[in-house]
Design a protein around this motif. Structure first.
Motif, PDB file in Angstrom:
ATOM      1  N   ASN A  92       0.831  -1.209   0.000  1.00 42.99           N
ATOM      2  CA  ASN A  92       0.000   0.000   0.000  1.00 42.99           C
ATOM      3  C   ASN A  92       0.866   1.260   0.000  1.00 42.99           C
ATOM      4  O   ASN A  92       0.577   2.226  -0.698  1.00 42.99           O
ATOM      5  CB  ASN A  92      -0.930   0.025   1.217  1.00 42.99           C
ATOM      6  N   ARG A  93       1.941   1.214   0.802  1.00 41.71           N
ATOM      7  CA  ARG A  93       2.830   2.395   0.840  1.00 41.71           C
ATOM      8  C   ARG A  93       3.459   2.636  -0.535  1.00 41.71           C
ATOM      9  O   ARG A  93       3.634   3.783  -0.959  1.00 41.71           O
ATOM     10  CB  ARG A  93       3.925   2.192   1.883  1.00 41.71           C
ATOM     11  N   ALA A  94       3.786   1.555  -1.225  1.00 41.50           N
ATOM     12  CA  ALA A  94       4.368   1.701  -2.562  1.00 41.50           C
ATOM     13  C   ALA A  94       3.363   2.379  -3.498  1.00 41.50           C
ATOM     14  O   ALA A  94       3.739   3.224  -4.320  1.00 41.50           O
ATOM     15  CB  ALA A  94       4.784   0.339  -3.108  1.00 41.50           C
ATOM     16  N   TRP A  95       2.086   2.043  -3.355  1.00 42.86           N
ATOM     17  CA  TRP A  95       1.092   2.672  -4.235  1.00 42.86           C
ATOM     18  C   TRP A  95       0.788   4.110  -3.827  1.00 42.86           C
ATOM     19  O   TRP A  95       0.420   4.918  -4.678  1.00 42.86           O
ATOM     20  CB  TRP A  95      -0.174   1.801  -4.366  1.00 42.86           C
ATOM     21  N   ALA A 132      -3.297   2.478 -16.314  1.00 43.94           N
ATOM     22  CA  ALA A 132      -3.053   1.049 -16.553  1.00 43.94           C
ATOM     23  C   ALA A 132      -2.286   0.440 -15.375  1.00 43.94           C
ATOM     24  O   ALA A 132      -2.536  -0.704 -14.968  1.00 43.94           O
ATOM     25  CB  ALA A 132      -2.280   0.862 -17.851  1.00 43.94           C
ATOM     26  N   ARG A 133      -1.355   1.215 -14.811  1.00 44.76           N
ATOM     27  CA  ARG A 133      -0.610   0.711 -13.637  1.00 44.76           C
ATOM     28  C   ARG A 133      -1.569   0.486 -12.464  1.00 44.76           C
ATOM     29  O   ARG A 133      -1.466  -0.501 -11.746  1.00 44.76           O
ATOM     30  CB  ARG A 133       0.448   1.719 -13.205  1.00 44.76           C
ATOM     31  N   LEU A 134      -2.472   1.429 -12.280  1.00 42.61           N
ATOM     32  CA  LEU A 134      -3.416   1.298 -11.162  1.00 42.61           C
ATOM     33  C   LEU A 134      -4.371   0.136 -11.388  1.00 42.61           C
ATOM     34  O   LEU A 134      -4.742  -0.569 -10.446  1.00 42.61           O
ATOM     35  CB  LEU A 134      -4.238   2.586 -10.996  1.00 42.61           C
ATOM     36  N   GLU A 135      -4.772  -0.059 -12.627  1.00 42.89           N
ATOM     37  CA  GLU A 135      -5.675  -1.178 -12.939  1.00 42.89           C
ATOM     38  C   GLU A 135      -5.009  -2.502 -12.512  1.00 42.89           C
ATOM     39  O   GLU A 135      -5.632  -3.344 -11.877  1.00 42.89           O
ATOM     40  CB  GLU A 135      -5.967  -1.182 -14.450  1.00 42.89           C
ATOM     41  N   GLY A 136      -3.716  -2.633 -12.841  1.00 39.84           N
ATOM     42  CA  GLY A 136      -2.968  -3.829 -12.451  1.00 39.84           C
ATOM     43  C   GLY A 136      -2.857  -3.933 -10.933  1.00 39.84           C
ATOM     44  O   GLY A 136      -2.975  -5.019 -10.359  1.00 39.84           O
ATOM     45  N   ALA A 137      -2.632  -2.792 -10.285  1.00 40.98           N
ATOM     46  CA  ALA A 137      -2.484  -2.790  -8.818  1.00 40.98           C
ATOM     47  C   ALA A 137      -3.770  -3.265  -8.154  1.00 40.98           C
ATOM     48  O   ALA A 137      -3.735  -4.092  -7.237  1.00 40.98           O
ATOM     49  CB  ALA A 137      -2.143  -1.387  -8.336  1.00 40.98           C
ATOM     50  N   ILE A 138      -4.895  -2.758  -8.627  1.00 46.29           N
ATOM     51  CA  ILE A 138      -6.170  -3.145  -8.003  1.00 46.29           C
ATOM     52  C   ILE A 138      -6.429  -4.631  -8.232  1.00 46.29           C
ATOM     53  O   ILE A 138      -6.893  -5.339  -7.330  1.00 46.29           O
ATOM     54  CB  ILE A 138      -7.332  -2.288  -8.545  1.00 46.29           C
ATOM     55  N   ARG A 140      -4.364  -6.898  -8.300  1.00 47.79           N
ATOM     56  CA  ARG A 140      -3.564  -7.677  -7.345  1.00 47.79           C
ATOM     57  C   ARG A 140      -3.970  -7.431  -5.902  1.00 47.79           C
ATOM     58  O   ARG A 140      -4.001  -8.354  -5.094  1.00 47.79           O
ATOM     59  CB  ARG A 140      -2.071  -7.327  -7.506  1.00 47.79           C
ATOM     60  N   GLU A 141      -4.265  -6.158  -5.555  1.00 47.89           N
ATOM     61  CA  GLU A 141      -4.423  -5.793  -4.138  1.00 47.89           C
ATOM     62  C   GLU A 141      -5.839  -5.895  -3.600  1.00 47.89           C
ATOM     63  O   GLU A 141      -6.031  -5.946  -2.396  1.00 47.89           O
ATOM     64  CB  GLU A 141      -3.945  -4.357  -3.884  1.00 47.89           C
ATOM     65  N   ARG A 142      -6.828  -5.838  -4.468  1.00 54.78           N
ATOM     66  CA  ARG A 142      -8.175  -5.700  -3.960  1.00 54.78           C
ATOM     67  C   ARG A 142      -8.716  -7.044  -3.493  1.00 54.78           C
ATOM     68  O   ARG A 142      -8.707  -8.024  -4.239  1.00 54.78           O
ATOM     69  CB  ARG A 142      -9.079  -5.109  -5.049  1.00 54.78           C
ATOM     70  N   GLY A 143      -9.217  -7.044  -2.250  1.00 60.23           N
ATOM     71  CA  GLY A 143      -9.838  -8.259  -1.723  1.00 60.23           C
ATOM     72  C   GLY A 143     -11.298  -8.299  -2.128  1.00 60.23           C
ATOM     73  O   GLY A 143     -11.896  -7.268  -2.389  1.00 60.23           O
ATOM     74  N   ASN A 144     -11.876  -9.441  -2.170  1.00 53.92           N
ATOM     75  CA  ASN A 144     -13.293  -9.635  -2.533  1.00 53.92           C
ATOM     76  C   ASN A 144     -13.605  -8.825  -3.792  1.00 53.92           C
ATOM     77  O   ASN A 144     -12.859  -8.826  -4.735  1.00 53.92           O
ATOM     78  CB  ASN A 144     -14.212  -9.219  -1.373  1.00 53.92           C
ATOM     79  N   ASP A 145     -14.701  -8.082  -3.737  1.00 51.37           N
ATOM     80  CA  ASP A 145     -15.041  -7.276  -4.914  1.00 51.37           C
ATOM     81  C   ASP A 145     -14.834  -5.800  -4.654  1.00 51.37           C
ATOM     82  O   ASP A 145     -15.423  -4.948  -5.290  1.00 51.37           O
ATOM     83  CB  ASP A 145     -16.504  -7.521  -5.305  1.00 51.37           C
ATOM     84  N   LEU A 185     -11.625  -1.797 -13.412  1.00 53.25           N
ATOM     85  CA  LEU A 185     -11.395  -1.886 -11.959  1.00 53.25           C
ATOM     86  C   LEU A 185     -11.190  -0.487 -11.370  1.00 53.25           C
ATOM     87  O   LEU A 185     -11.722  -0.171 -10.312  1.00 53.25           O
ATOM     88  CB  LEU A 185     -10.186  -2.784 -11.655  1.00 53.25           C
ATOM     89  N   VAL A 186     -10.427   0.332 -12.062  1.00 55.17           N
ATOM     90  CA  VAL A 186     -10.246   1.713 -11.594  1.00 55.17           C
ATOM     91  C   VAL A 186     -11.603   2.405 -11.581  1.00 55.17           C
ATOM     92  O   VAL A 186     -11.950   3.142 -10.652  1.00 55.17           O
ATOM     93  CB  VAL A 186      -9.258   2.483 -12.501  1.00 55.17           C
TER      94      VAL A 186
END
Ligand SMILES: N[C@@H](CCC(=O)N[C@@H](CS)C(=O)NCC(=O)O)C(=O)O
Length: 233
Positions: A92-95, A132-138, A140-145, A185-186
């Motif tokens: 999270n800190r990296a994002w 696009a970077r954020l789309e990839g991050a979500i 990977r990072e987002r739990g459930n929906d 996702l974003v």
């Protein structure tokens, strides 16, 4: 001992709003003083080493830089907005570290404050690369929906990005680029942020009018389109 919190602020500043969101999410009471950033008072320059807002006065101490302020608040006031798991917390800190690249300069800001139709394609392309970077991050990072960055709970990443998306959404009403539709996702994340009063309500009552003035002062395409629409009514 209960601390006293005093925020040194500016109405349209997204970095200030990040601090306010964090305090609202934690139910922290605070006073606010607005400074004119075009005519910075001496007392402000004494407590703000970079001459920037936000500054959070905690008792007699002055904290600066919105990320440091968010991290401090998360250490001392419940509920914790960072994930409990150290690996997730580091991710999270990296994002949040990515936020200046995402929001500032050729990121989302250059799209929000784009000056002409001719500038739009380049601004869109630069924003697209970052989204696009954020789309990839979500992914990977987002739990459930979701709906937030980590899942069901608002976290410090949400508090950091929300203000930039809120400003873009205002310009997007007239720019109508539909760029977020390219990033599903974003897009659902942004919908959740903009539907959350903890995020969008973390501004002064004068925000909408002041932000419009900001768009005008910067000579933006969004302002030109808003004025044309108002004139056509
Ligand atoms: N990295 C800083 C950025 C803060 C910032 O850029 N604040 C702007 C207002 S939105 C400011 O105070 N600008 C005054 C100046 O640069 O002279 C943070 O995260 O707190």
């Amino acid at each position: 001992m209960t601390e006293t919190y005093h925020l040194i602020s500016s109405v349209t500043c997204p970095w200030v709003q990040r601090s306010v969101i964090t305090m609202r999410a934690k139910g922290v009471a605070f006073d606010v003083t607005y400074v004119n950033l075009r005519e910075k008072p001496g007392w402000f320059l004494e407590i703000s080493p970079h001459g920037k807002v936000p500054v959070l006065k905690v008792g007699d101490a002055a904290l600066f830089e919105s990320n440091a302020i968010a991290e401090y608040l998360d250490e001392v006031v419940e509920p914790q907005l960072h994930p409990a798991d150290p690996i997730k917390r580091a991710q999270n800190r990296a994002w949040t570290d990515f936020l200046p690249t995402f929001g500032w300069g050729p990121g989302l800001n250059n799209l929000t404050y784009c000056k002409t139709r001719e500038d739009l394609p380049e601004a869109l392309e630069n924003a697209r690369l970052r989204l696009a970077r954020l789309e990839g991050a979500i992914a990977r990072e987002r739990g459930n929906d979701g709906p937030y960055f980590n899942g069901v709970k608002l976290c410090l990443v949400d508090a950091a990005y929300g203000p930039f998306f809120q400003r873009f959404a205002i310009a997007e009403r007239v720019l109508q680029t539909d760029i977020l539709a390219e990033f599903p996702l974003v897009s659902t994340w942004v919908d959740a942020l903009l539907a959350d009063d903890t995020v969008t309500g973390a501004v002064d009552d004068t925000f909408a009018a002041e932000f419009d003035k900001n768009l005008e002062r910067r000579g933006t395409l969004a302002w030109e389109l808003m004025s044309a629409a108002a004139a056509a009514e």
